[in-house]
Design a protein around this motif. Sequence first.
Motif, PDB file in Angstrom:
ATOM      1  N   ALA A 212       0.831  -1.210   0.000  1.00 44.85           N
ATOM      2  CA  ALA A 212       0.000   0.000   0.000  1.00 44.85           C
ATOM      3  C   ALA A 212       0.864   1.258   0.000  1.00 44.85           C
ATOM      4  CB  ALA A 212      -0.933  -0.008   1.214  1.00 44.85           C
ATOM      5  N   PHE A 213       1.931   1.263   0.778  1.00 43.97           N
ATOM      6  CA  PHE A 213       2.827   2.429   0.775  1.00 43.97           C
ATOM      7  C   PHE A 213       3.493   2.590  -0.597  1.00 43.97           C
ATOM      8  CE2 PHE A 213       3.257   1.956   5.572  1.00 43.97           C
ATOM      9  CZ  PHE A 213       2.569   3.125   5.840  1.00 43.97           C
ATOM     10  N   GLU A 214       3.878   1.491  -1.204  1.00 44.30           N
ATOM     11  CA  GLU A 214       4.504   1.559  -2.523  1.00 44.30           C
ATOM     12  C   GLU A 214       3.548   2.129  -3.564  1.00 44.30           C
ATOM     13  OE1 GLU A 214       5.725  -2.489  -2.932  1.00 44.30           O
ATOM     14  OE2 GLU A 214       7.744  -2.127  -2.136  1.00 44.30           O
ATOM     15  N   ALA A 215       2.259   1.834  -3.420  1.00 41.77           N
ATOM     16  CA  ALA A 215       1.271   2.399  -4.340  1.00 41.77           C
ATOM     17  C   ALA A 215       1.201   3.915  -4.203  1.00 41.77           C
ATOM     18  CB  ALA A 215      -0.103   1.776  -4.076  1.00 41.77           C
ATOM     19  N   VAL A 216       1.308   4.411  -2.971  1.00 43.39           N
ATOM     20  CA  VAL A 216       1.321   5.864  -2.761  1.00 43.39           C
ATOM     21  C   VAL A 216       2.554   6.473  -3.410  1.00 43.39           C
ATOM     22  CG1 VAL A 216       1.421   7.709  -1.045  1.00 43.39           C
ATOM     23  CG2 VAL A 216       0.038   5.668  -0.600  1.00 43.39           C
ATOM     24  N   LEU A 217       3.704   5.850  -3.199  1.00 45.01           N
ATOM     25  CA  LEU A 217       4.951   6.403  -3.725  1.00 45.01           C
ATOM     26  C   LEU A 217       5.021   6.320  -5.244  1.00 45.01           C
ATOM     27  CD1 LEU A 217       7.421   5.094  -1.011  1.00 45.01           C
ATOM     28  CD2 LEU A 217       6.581   7.426  -1.322  1.00 45.01           C
ATOM     29  N   ALA A 218       4.304   5.367  -5.819  1.00 46.34           N
ATOM     30  CA  ALA A 218       4.241   5.308  -7.278  1.00 46.34           C
ATOM     31  C   ALA A 218       3.529   6.537  -7.830  1.00 46.34           C
ATOM     32  CB  ALA A 218       3.526   4.037  -7.727  1.00 46.34           C
ATOM     33  N   ALA A 219       2.552   7.038  -7.065  1.00 48.45           N
ATOM     34  CA  ALA A 219       1.823   8.236  -7.482  1.00 48.45           C
ATOM     35  C   ALA A 219       2.553   9.513  -7.091  1.00 48.45           C
ATOM     36  CB  ALA A 219       0.420   8.222  -6.868  1.00 48.45           C
ATOM     37  N   ASP A 220       3.227   9.479  -5.937  1.00 44.91           N
ATOM     38  CA  ASP A 220       3.930  10.666  -5.436  1.00 44.91           C
ATOM     39  C   ASP A 220       5.188  10.216  -4.711  1.00 44.91           C
ATOM     40  OD1 ASP A 220       4.838  13.018  -4.403  1.00 44.91           O
ATOM     41  OD2 ASP A 220       3.094  13.415  -3.129  1.00 44.91           O
ATOM     42  N   PRO A 221       6.326  10.135  -5.386  1.00 43.71           N
ATOM     43  CA  PRO A 221       7.564   9.652  -4.753  1.00 43.71           C
ATOM     44  C   PRO A 221       8.031  10.486  -3.575  1.00 43.71           C
ATOM     45  CG  PRO A 221       7.774   9.709  -7.145  1.00 43.71           C
ATOM     46  CD  PRO A 221       6.511  10.436  -6.810  1.00 43.71           C
ATOM     47  N   ASP A 222       7.557  11.728  -3.467  1.00 39.99           N
ATOM     48  CA  ASP A 222       7.991  12.602  -2.380  1.00 39.99           C
ATOM     49  C   ASP A 222       7.023  12.621  -1.199  1.00 39.99           C
ATOM     50  OD1 ASP A 222      10.309  13.415  -3.753  1.00 39.99           O
ATOM     51  OD2 ASP A 222       9.148  14.871  -4.911  1.00 39.99           O
ATOM     52  N   ASP A 223       6.020  11.762  -1.215  1.00 38.15           N
ATOM     53  CA  ASP A 223       5.053  11.736  -0.125  1.00 38.15           C
ATOM     54  C   ASP A 223       5.773  11.383   1.179  1.00 38.15           C
ATOM     55  OD1 ASP A 223       3.077  10.397   1.761  1.00 38.15           O
ATOM     56  OD2 ASP A 223       1.717  11.130   0.225  1.00 38.15           O
TER      57      ASP A 223
END
Length: 462
Positions: A212-223
């Motif tokens: 789930a965290f990787e999915a966020v970072l795929a959309a926004d690497p700087d999150d």
Amino acid sequence: MWSLFILHKDVTLCVMNGKNGGAMRLISLPVIVAVLLAPAVFAKPLVTSSEETFQSVCLEYSETPERLIEICGKALEASGASATQLLEMKESLAWAHQSLGNDTEARRLFEDMYASAPESALALNGLGWLDFMASDYAQSAVWFEKAMSTAPEAQTLAGLGSSLYRAGALPLSEAAAYLDAALAISPDYLWAQREKAWLYLEEGQDAEAQIAFEAVLAADPDDSNANYGMAYVLSESNDWEAALSYVNRALQADPKYGSALSRRSLILLYLDRPAQALRDGEALVASWPDDSDGYVRMARAQQALGRAGDALESLQTAVERVGYESYLNYWHASMLFDDGQMQAAFAMLEPVFAQGEDHYFEHELRVQILLSEDRLEDARAALDQSLVLYPEEEFLIFYDALTLIGEKKFAAAEARFDEAAAAGLPDDELAYFLGQLVGAAQYVQAIQMRVRYSEMRDDSDS
């Protein structure tokens, strides 16, 4: 609507650091903040264009909180706005106050909105998020359920699912379904994806959390939150180098991210870089002097640097500043124990048990102290209590074996040591156990046991 700009900055994580970090620790509270990117330039006119009004600037939500409070205040005094626009301006003003820590005024504004428009999704969601931030999840669920009947938005679904889970009214599988539904409505609503990851972590489902965290970072690497989440997951599996790269990215995006600073201090400690770990601990204390976490991070780094006296002084400062806190008391007791101050260590642990805030590490440390002081009867009573709660913990089983030696139950002691070894007790504890047998004049048993374990190792190597 402002709700599109709401970010989840942090979550409540009751973290058992395990062999990596130590005692149970409530890392931080959830904070919902507005995205306010404009710099604070107070000499700048409140309205900078003839095409703008106080009302239009207030509704744009693009100014600093300080400026928005003044702008929206003037906008609400002006005439010409519709009832809907008045609600939107009050919402903007409420979140501006909340982002500056003025929760009471933010709540007053949302309650005023609710009183004038009970069906307003802006008011209902605002009250829901304020209660969510205050960890009153049962009440936040009530507000989100009311908002759902008015406008089933992504943030409402996500807030409702998470609130119900955190209130104990919904299993993780159903809460995740709410969050997935929110993402179906708004695929870019990364709060829902991050929240799903944190809920997986609370259930010990680290692999699912990482996905789930990787999915966020795929959309926004700087999150920053997702980068911190990845650092947390990886450090829990002892992948310290990889964890460091993620926590560094989290801090590049948000240098004042307290949970990330704390986690990086821990990571650096386990990478054998205590001087750098100390700097992060000092930064935590400088920014949050009334929070015990920075003092503990400092003390652990100081101890690793061979400065046990400084470590104890740091923890004493924390006690004077913060007062009682189970996390702080555990680490203070642990370092007093390491320093040979057994009675002081035991006294520091007692309030934790009295308050019912004990977890595994407090139990383990209590038994260690009692055995070190040869308080055999007290150690037996403490062990029996601890083993009811944690029957499969290898070190408690090991301490049980040591206590059985003191009770002259040598065959039972050897059997319990075998159980501890099977449960994962480190091999180097065998030498200590055999030394205790020798000290009890059980020479033959010690020799036979050493031979048996040597043969077992030879068999496993072949």
